[in-house]
Each structure stands twice: as C-alpha cells, then as structure tokens.
Design a protein around this motif. Sequence first.
Motif, PDB file in Angstrom:
ATOM      1  N   LEU A  23     -66.669  75.103 -81.449  1.00  0.00           N
ATOM      2  CA  LEU A  23     -67.700  74.278 -82.081  1.00  0.00           C
ATOM      3  C   LEU A  23     -67.490  74.205 -83.589  1.00  0.00           C
ATOM      4  O   LEU A  23     -67.527  73.114 -84.173  1.00  0.00           O
ATOM      5  CB  LEU A  23     -69.093  74.827 -81.776  1.00  0.00           C
ATOM      6  N   ASP A  24     -67.280  75.337 -84.225  1.00  0.00           N
ATOM      7  CA  ASP A  24     -67.108  75.360 -85.684  1.00  0.00           C
ATOM      8  C   ASP A  24     -65.905  74.517 -86.099  1.00  0.00           C
ATOM      9  O   ASP A  24     -65.975  73.738 -87.049  1.00  0.00           O
ATOM     10  CB  ASP A  24     -66.961  76.798 -86.173  1.00  0.00           C
ATOM     11  N   SER A  25     -64.816  74.652 -85.346  1.00  0.00           N
ATOM     12  CA  SER A  25     -63.604  73.903 -85.662  1.00  0.00           C
ATOM     13  C   SER A  25     -63.835  72.399 -85.546  1.00  0.00           C
ATOM     14  O   SER A  25     -63.460  71.628 -86.434  1.00  0.00           O
ATOM     15  CB  SER A  25     -62.485  74.349 -84.724  1.00  0.00           C
ATOM     16  N   ARG A  26     -64.463  71.976 -84.471  1.00  0.00           N
ATOM     17  CA  ARG A  26     -64.664  70.545 -84.235  1.00  0.00           C
ATOM     18  C   ARG A  26     -65.783  69.960 -85.097  1.00  0.00           C
ATOM     19  O   ARG A  26     -65.741  68.787 -85.457  1.00  0.00           O
ATOM     20  CB  ARG A  26     -64.941  70.290 -82.757  1.00  0.00           C
ATOM     21  N   LEU A  27     -66.799  70.759 -85.422  1.00  0.00           N
ATOM     22  CA  LEU A  27     -67.875  70.266 -86.285  1.00  0.00           C
ATOM     23  C   LEU A  27     -67.374  70.002 -87.699  1.00  0.00           C
ATOM     24  O   LEU A  27     -67.911  69.151 -88.400  1.00  0.00           O
ATOM     25  CB  LEU A  27     -69.049  71.245 -86.304  1.00  0.00           C
ATOM     26  N   ALA A  28     -66.311  70.691 -88.098  1.00  0.00           N
ATOM     27  CA  ALA A  28     -65.726  70.440 -89.425  1.00  0.00           C
ATOM     28  C   ALA A  28     -65.301  68.976 -89.539  1.00  0.00           C
ATOM     29  O   ALA A  28     -65.374  68.388 -90.622  1.00  0.00           O
ATOM     30  CB  ALA A  28     -64.537  71.370 -89.667  1.00  0.00           C
ATOM     31  N   GLY A  29     -64.914  68.381 -88.436  1.00  0.00           N
ATOM     32  CA  GLY A  29     -64.491  66.988 -88.425  1.00  0.00           C
ATOM     33  C   GLY A  29     -65.616  66.005 -88.736  1.00  0.00           C
ATOM     34  O   GLY A  29     -65.356  64.866 -89.105  1.00  0.00           O
ATOM     35  N   VAL A  30     -66.866  66.445 -88.588  1.00  0.00           N
ATOM     36  CA  VAL A  30     -68.002  65.581 -88.928  1.00  0.00           C
ATOM     37  C   VAL A  30     -68.726  66.090 -90.178  1.00  0.00           C
ATOM     38  O   VAL A  30     -69.842  65.686 -90.467  1.00  0.00           O
ATOM     39  CB  VAL A  30     -68.988  65.399 -87.739  1.00  0.00           C
ATOM     40  N   GLY A  31     -68.058  67.003 -90.899  1.00  0.00           N
ATOM     41  CA  GLY A  31     -68.568  67.436 -92.196  1.00  0.00           C
ATOM     42  C   GLY A  31     -69.615  68.523 -92.172  1.00  0.00           C
ATOM     43  O   GLY A  31     -70.429  68.620 -93.099  1.00  0.00           O
ATOM     44  N   THR A  32     -69.597  69.357 -91.149  1.00  0.00           N
ATOM     45  CA  THR A  32     -70.573  70.437 -91.102  1.00  0.00           C
ATOM     46  C   THR A  32     -69.948  71.672 -90.452  1.00  0.00           C
ATOM     47  O   THR A  32     -68.798  71.651 -90.026  1.00  0.00           O
ATOM     48  CB  THR A  32     -71.856  69.988 -90.359  1.00  0.00           C
ATOM     49  N   THR A  33     -70.713  72.745 -90.413  1.00  0.00           N
ATOM     50  CA  THR A  33     -70.299  73.978 -89.748  1.00  0.00           C
ATOM     51  C   THR A  33     -71.293  74.253 -88.622  1.00  0.00           C
ATOM     52  O   THR A  33     -72.360  73.631 -88.555  1.00  0.00           O
ATOM     53  CB  THR A  33     -70.327  75.182 -90.712  1.00  0.00           C
ATOM     54  N   LEU A  34     -70.978  75.204 -87.768  1.00  0.00           N
ATOM     55  CA  LEU A  34     -71.882  75.565 -86.685  1.00  0.00           C
ATOM     56  C   LEU A  34     -73.211  76.068 -87.241  1.00  0.00           C
ATOM     57  O   LEU A  34     -74.275  75.673 -86.756  1.00  0.00           O
ATOM     58  CB  LEU A  34     -71.239  76.617 -85.772  1.00  0.00           C
ATOM     59  N   ALA A  35     -73.164  76.917 -88.254  1.00  0.00           N
ATOM     60  CA  ALA A  35     -74.403  77.445 -88.836  1.00  0.00           C
ATOM     61  C   ALA A  35     -75.254  76.326 -89.432  1.00  0.00           C
ATOM     62  O   ALA A  35     -76.475  76.285 -89.245  1.00  0.00           O
ATOM     63  CB  ALA A  35     -74.089  78.493 -89.894  1.00  0.00           C
ATOM     64  N   GLN A  36     -74.612  75.392 -90.127  1.00  0.00           N
ATOM     65  CA  GLN A  36     -75.349  74.283 -90.718  1.00  0.00           C
ATOM     66  C   GLN A  36     -75.935  73.377 -89.636  1.00  0.00           C
ATOM     67  O   GLN A  36     -77.099  72.974 -89.709  1.00  0.00           O
ATOM     68  CB  GLN A  36     -74.438  73.468 -91.642  1.00  0.00           C
TER      69      GLN A  36
END
Length: 140
Positions: A23-36
């Motif tokens: 999740l963290d890796s793929r969410l970086a692609g939309v400009g966010t982190t898992l925690a955010q």
Amino acid sequence: MAAELHLLGRAVKQTQYRQHRALDSRLAGVGTTLAQWDALRAISRSPGASARALAAATFQSEQAFGTLAGRLVTQGMVERRPGHGRRIEHHLTPLGEKTLKAGHQVAEEVLAECFAPLSEAERTTLLNLLRRLGDEAPDE
C-alpha cells in the motif's frame, strides 16, 4: 500449542507488513503515504473530529497524529478550524478529497491482490474471525 500461537501471531504480522508495504509503495504514486491516507480516511469518516479522536481511529498517539496532521495542512489536504473551547476540528480540503479518492482506488487494487489467494468464503471467514478477536460487531 504455544509454538503454534507464536506462528499464528507472526503470520498475522507478516501478512499485515506485506500489505502495508504494498500500500505505501503504490500510494506514493498518487502523492501520499499509507499513514497520510489513513488519516484522510479517518477525517473523511468523522469531519470536524478532534486530534484525540483521529489519533485513536488511526492507532497513533496524539502527538504523532498532530505531527501528521500538520504535514497534511502544509500540503493543503487538511484544514484545521477552531471548535468548541480549545478543540481544533479537522476537515478535508478539495485536494484532500481528491487524494483520498485516488488512494481508495489504489487500496482496492492492492487489497484485491493481497487477498486473491483466498476464496470469497475464506475472506468472509477471516474477516469474521479477526472481528471476533478485535471485539468488533459484524456489519449487519
């Protein structure tokens, strides 16, 4: 029996760790982190909530959530507003809403991949068992 419990605990943690990394890796692609993204989800579910309530909802300390919320404010995704007394309310901005929506799409894909080895019945059983362990009532 004790060794099996240790193996079970480790298997749950390992599965969670792999899911969070993906999740963290793929969410970086939309400009966010898992925690955010998790914070954005919590704010979306409870607009106007306090940092204390949002920290509990995201399994963080109040201090950690405050730091995270500060970053989200700086990024233009969250707005803090005065509430009753000294309470500060948290609300998503349009950018926060957009990021949350993009994160939902990513999470759907990642979670589908993570749980693909299980049948629908197995996923339902797993969900019910985890809810029982977490003392959550199943959705009706």
